[in-house]
Design an enzyme around this catalytic site. Structure first.
Site, mmCIF file in Angstrom:
data_model
loop_
_atom_site.group_PDB
_atom_site.id
_atom_site.type_symbol
_atom_site.label_atom_id
_atom_site.label_comp_id
_atom_site.label_asym_id
_atom_site.label_seq_id
_atom_site.Cartn_x
_atom_site.Cartn_y
_atom_site.Cartn_z
ATOM 1 N N ASN A 212 0.852 -1.199 0.000
ATOM 2 C CA ASN A 212 0.000 0.000 0.000
ATOM 3 C C ASN A 212 0.883 1.244 0.000
ATOM 4 O OD1 ASN A 212 0.373 1.006 2.858
ATOM 5 N ND2 ASN A 212 -0.331 -1.085 3.260
ATOM 6 N N ASP A 280 -4.558 -5.895 5.310
ATOM 7 C CA ASP A 280 -5.621 -6.675 5.957
ATOM 8 C C ASP A 280 -5.558 -8.147 5.559
ATOM 9 O OD1 ASP A 280 -6.792 -4.624 7.434
ATOM 10 O OD2 ASP A 280 -7.756 -3.821 5.644
ATOM 11 N N LYS A 290 8.971 -18.274 -8.616
ATOM 12 C CA LYS A 290 8.346 -17.176 -9.384
ATOM 13 C C LYS A 290 7.235 -17.739 -10.292
ATOM 14 C CE LYS A 290 9.297 -13.593 -12.690
ATOM 15 N NZ LYS A 290 10.194 -13.075 -13.689
ATOM 16 N N PRO A 307 -3.395 -11.172 10.943
ATOM 17 C CA PRO A 307 -3.727 -10.867 12.345
ATOM 18 C C PRO A 307 -3.875 -9.360 12.507
ATOM 19 C CG PRO A 307 -1.392 -11.420 12.105
ATOM 20 C CD PRO A 307 -2.037 -11.700 10.778
ATOM 21 N N ASP A 308 -4.786 -8.944 13.377
ATOM 22 C CA ASP A 308 -4.946 -7.518 13.646
ATOM 23 C C ASP A 308 -4.062 -7.167 14.850
ATOM 24 O OD1 ASP A 308 -5.883 -4.971 14.624
ATOM 25 O OD2 ASP A 308 -7.576 -5.225 13.243
ATOM 26 N N PHE A 327 -4.813 4.061 14.500
ATOM 27 C CA PHE A 327 -5.081 5.056 13.470
ATOM 28 C C PHE A 327 -6.286 4.598 12.655
ATOM 29 C CE2 PHE A 327 -1.968 8.490 12.744
ATOM 30 C CZ PHE A 327 -1.237 8.307 13.915
ATOM 31 N N LYS A 341 -14.439 2.290 15.182
ATOM 32 C CA LYS A 341 -13.202 1.483 15.156
ATOM 33 C C LYS A 341 -12.574 1.400 16.537
ATOM 34 C CE LYS A 341 -11.072 1.369 11.375
ATOM 35 N NZ LYS A 341 -10.401 1.778 10.173
ATOM 36 N N LYS A 345 -11.836 -2.262 18.009
ATOM 37 C CA LYS A 345 -10.467 -2.756 18.206
ATOM 38 C C LYS A 345 -10.102 -2.831 19.683
ATOM 39 C CE LYS A 345 -8.959 -2.085 13.716
ATOM 40 N NZ LYS A 345 -8.010 -2.772 12.878
HETATM 41 O O1 C5P Z 1 -8.966 -1.890 10.336
HETATM 42 P P1 C5P Z 1 -8.064 -0.790 9.877
HETATM 43 O O2 C5P Z 1 -6.936 -1.274 9.023
HETATM 44 O O3 C5P Z 1 -8.759 0.378 9.281
HETATM 45 O O4 C5P Z 1 -7.438 -0.244 11.255
HETATM 46 C C1 C5P Z 1 -6.404 0.672 11.278
HETATM 47 C C2 C5P Z 1 -5.673 0.571 12.579
HETATM 48 O O5 C5P Z 1 -5.462 -0.784 12.922
HETATM 49 C C3 C5P Z 1 -4.273 1.160 12.474
HETATM 50 O O6 C5P Z 1 -3.923 1.624 13.758
HETATM 51 C C4 C5P Z 1 -3.428 -0.035 12.069
HETATM 52 O O7 C5P Z 1 -2.074 0.132 12.444
HETATM 53 C C5 C5P Z 1 -4.095 -1.143 12.835
HETATM 54 N N1 C5P Z 1 -4.039 -2.458 12.196
HETATM 55 C C6 C5P Z 1 -3.256 -3.445 12.757
HETATM 56 N N2 C5P Z 1 -3.237 -4.694 12.195
HETATM 57 C C7 C5P Z 1 -3.974 -4.969 11.113
HETATM 58 C C8 C5P Z 1 -4.774 -3.976 10.540
HETATM 59 C C9 C5P Z 1 -4.785 -2.727 11.095
HETATM 60 O O8 C5P Z 1 -2.574 -3.186 13.749
HETATM 61 N N3 C5P Z 1 -3.941 -6.173 10.587
#
Ligand code: C5P
Length: 401
Positions: A212, A280, A290, A307-308, A327, A341, A345
């Site tokens: 990204n 994500d 390759k 993982p989040d 963020f 959010k 979270k």
């Molecule tokens: O769900 P979203 O990507 O919009 O959330 C953004 C926030 O979650 C940011 O603080 C980003 O660093 C964190 N994030 C994370 N791990 C992920 C996705 C997002 O820590 N897999």
């Protein structure tokens, strides 16, 4: 200590101004960014051209220059610095500072600044010892202006005594000591912080990846700002063009899974700021070789969720940081999305920004969403957003004590 520090150097009209080119060289060698304001009488001793060439920046001279004001503005000039250094500082500029006079760009910037000020006086011994100067110096010191020098010795006027501007090496050392002390006595000294920054990249095969547009500028600036207030900072960053800030523990990773592992290794921390744009999804089974065009048409890529990291840190049972900040980069309904959010979270604060015009610039317009409500901040340089956030973090930690 001086790496990436921004020094606004005001050069007033004393013979010691001839030492300023050397001063700029020494400061730049140490990684500082020097921007100069040259007074009218300073320009009698050193040319704007030489200061511009050595500092690599425009030299600002005139309060009423339309171009300068449009490009920068004297208020911004005085704010976009970590420290303001007046070298040489003549008896005249010190008198104006002591009395709040503003009759040129230098004195206006000095009155408008909210940053620490250091002066390196330079003048004839009688002028230095004159009760008027003594009283002005005392007033300035009472207002926390740092005074370096002057030294004793032969003066340019032929007399001998106090009044020689401090040697370049001593001015550099005084600046280094200033930043060192500020760090040690900062409001976040004794706290540990973890900051994620930049994008993650997720491999498709050994040569291709999903990524990204995150530049890492905001996350890196936050890590630096927390460190400047004395925190011990671990910065965990995806691939960015930003250089690793000095004095921080930097771990470079590529994927979200690596970022999560690095964050867990950095625990326990008091403060976690997740500024990274974590992918994500990742490719379910990235190819070990390759992918070839002639392997039977375009491949279809199956994605699985990453993982989040923010949610994982926020849910920590034994080792949840006392303050977890996420963020929310949104393109519509920024505040509503950010508020939701924060709940989803489980973090404490969300810094929300509108990215409908894209990622990667030097400025940011953010809203800070906390349990207390929403604060909308004006558009600022990312460094200023970082400094303000770090100050609020420090206030919060102090209140929680
Ligand atoms: O769900 P979203 O990507 O919009 O959330 C953004 C926030 O979650 C940011 O603080 C980003 O660093 C964190 N994030 C994370 N791990 C992920 C996705 C997002 O820590 N897999």
């Amino acid at each position: 200590m001086l790496k990436n520090k921004r020094i606004l150097l005001i050069v007033s009209g004393g013979i010691a101004a001839v030492k300023v080119p050397d001063l700029i060289r020494r400061l730049s060698e140490r990684g500082a960014h020097v921007r100069c304001i040259l007074t009218e009488s300073g320009a009698q001793f050193v040319t704007p051209m030489s200061l511009a060439a050595l500092s690599g920046d425009k030299v600002f001279q005139n309060l009423f220059s339309l171009t300068d004001e449009r490009e920068m503005g004297h208020i911004r000039l005085s704010r976009e610095a970590d420290v303001v250094l007046v070298a040489p500082a003549t008896a005249n500029i010190m008198a104006k500072m002591a009395h709040g006079l503003t009759d040129d760009l230098a004195t206006t910037a000095l009155l408008a600044t909210n940053k620490p000020v250091m002066i390196a006086p330079s003048m004839n011994v009688m002028m230095w010892n004159n009760p008027a100067t003594r009283s002005n110096v005392a007033t300035l010191q009472k207002r926390d202006v740092h005074v370096v020098g002057p030294g004793a010795g032969d003066l340019a006027c032929g007399e001998v005594g106090d009044g020689r501007m401090a040697e370049v090496a001593d001015i550099v050392a005084a600046l280094e000591a200033f930043f060192e002390t500020r760090k040690k006595s900062g409001p976040l000294s004794g706290y540990r912080a973890l900051v994620t920054s930049g994008p993650t990249i997720e491999p498709i095969d050994p040569v291709r990846y999903i990524a990204n547009r995150s530049s890492g500028k905001q996350g890196h600036a936050i890590a630096t700002a927390l460190s400047d207030l004395g925190a011990e900072v671990s910065l965990i960053s995806g691939p960015t063009k930003e250089t690793d800030p000095e004095r921080l523990y930097v771990t470079r990773i590529e994927t979200a899974e690596q970022m999560l592992k690095a964050c867990q290794n950095a625990l326990p921390v008091d403060i976690a700021v997740c500024a990274a744009a974590v992918a994500d999804w990742r490719i379910a089974d990235a190819a070990s070789q390759k992918l070839k065009k002639d392997d039977g048409g375009a491949p279809s890529l199956a994605l699985i969720e990453n993982p989040d990291i923010l949610a994982t840190l926020s849910a920590g049972v034994d080792n949840r940081p006392a303050l977890v900040i996420g963020f929310a980069a949104e393109t519509e309904d920024v505040i509503a999305q950010a508020t939701a959010k924060r709940e989803r979270k489980g973090c404490d604060w969300i810094v929300a920004n509108d990215v409908s015009n894209g990622f990667g610039g030097d400025k940011n317009t953010v809203h800070l969403v906390t349990t207390a409500g929403v604060e909308s901040w004006p558009t600022m340089q990312k460094r200023e957003v970082a400094a303000r956030l770090a100050t609020q973090i420090a206030d919060h930690m102090r209140q929680q004590k």
